[in-house]
Structure formats: C-alpha cells, structure tokens
Design an enzyme around this catalytic site. Structure first.
Site: not given
Length: 198
Positions: A71-73
């Site tokens: 995941c990355d935001s």
C-alpha cells in the site's frame, strides 16, 4: 486461514487490518520511494504500492499461501502529489496551503497471491475537507511530530483528526488501507474475505 503479509511499516494500516479481524505479518519493503516521480497522484500511489508488494513477494521466507499486500498513500492538492513532509517547515507550509480547503487522498493497493503469482491492484480515492486552522494550531500540530510521519501531513485517526471536517468516500482509505477495496482484491484472486480472519 490464508496468511496476509503487509508490506508496510504503517502502524495505522496494521491497526485497521487487526480491527477488521485480520492479523497481518508485517514485512517492511525497504523500497526507495524517490525512484518514482512526475506521475499523476493516483498513479504514483498505485505504482509505489506495486513496487512494495513486489519487493516483499520476492522474498523466499514467506508462507507459501501468503497474500502480500503493498500500500502507499499520497494526498493530491492542486494536482500535486504530497507524501510525507521532509521537515517541520515543509509540514507547516503544507498545512498553510491545505487549511480551509479540500484534497484527495489516494491509497494504492497491490495484492499478490504467493501460491499462484496472480496480482490484483487498484487505487482508492477519498476527498478530505480540512478545517480552517490557525497558524498557532498548525505550529502546535507540527510540534507533535505526527505530520512528519504520514502522507499528506495529517491523520484522521490521530491528533490531526480534529482538523478534518469531513470526507467523501471510505474512511479507512484515508487511514491508508481501504477495507472494501481490499476485500474486492481478495475475491478477485479467488479467496474468501472470511478466510483471512484470524
């Protein structure tokens, strides 16, 4: 039970997954996020998630039946992708630009089935409305150190939650992992969501 491996050091993601009945094994990817640039914010979030997932999935010490989640935001403001601020001065400038406005928090999700090699990936996007905070509030918030540790220089589930006046979309996505989106990816790879419950 299918084993979920979280390719992220984010305590907020781990807490969210645990609250949803999952007990992920955390394996930090070690990916250099600066290797990607000049991409639209949603695409940047997705490609970083894919890189993190691939880096952890390539390890030979994972359970054979693992599902690896990267995941990355990033926060999109004025078309620009904003990750973690590098120092307090940058966090302060960010908040001065964000206050009283809205941005879009993009969280890229990439899920790989270690047994089959199949991959499912997507980006969740949630609009975030920020309070018109004062300079004094910004300085006090930056002094806590919290904005330096998170994409977009804010949390919705921590000290910064009081500065978020509303959202449009999935709350969990703002924390860093969209549970409804993750469930869709799990199902796309042929697994049942309850199979991941601890």
């Amino acid at each position: 039970m299918t084993r979920l491996v979280l390719a992220s050091a984010s305590p907020a993601r781990r807490t969210t997954l645990r609250a949803a009945g999952l007990d992920p094994v955390v394996v930090v990817s070690g990916v250099d996020e600066s290797q990607l640039s000049d991409l639209p914010p949603a695409e940047l979030a997705l490609q970083l998630a894919e890189l993190k997932c691939a880096a952890v999935a390539a390890r030979d010490d994972l359970p054979a039946d693992a599902l690896v989640l990267g995941c990355d935001s990033v926060l999109e403001l004025d078309g620009e992708a904003l990750g973690k601020p590098h120092d307090p001065a940058e966090a302060r400038r960010r908040w001065q630009a964000m206050r009283g406005r809205s941005g879009v928090l993009h969280s890229g999700h990439c899920l790989r089935d270690a047994a089959t090699g199949r991959v499912a990936a997507a980006t969740g996007s949630t609009t975030v409305h920020f309070a018109d905070v004062s300079d004094e509030e910004i300085d006090a918030y930056v002094a806590t150190g919290e904005p330096l540790e998170v994409a977009g220089a804010f949390t919705i589930d921590g000290i910064g939650g009081a500065f978020v006046t509303g959202i449009e979309g999935d709350h969990h996505n703002v924390v860093g992992v969209s549970l409804p989106l993750l469930r869709e990816l799990v199902v796309e790879l042929g697994h049942g969501w309850p199979d991941l419950w601890a």
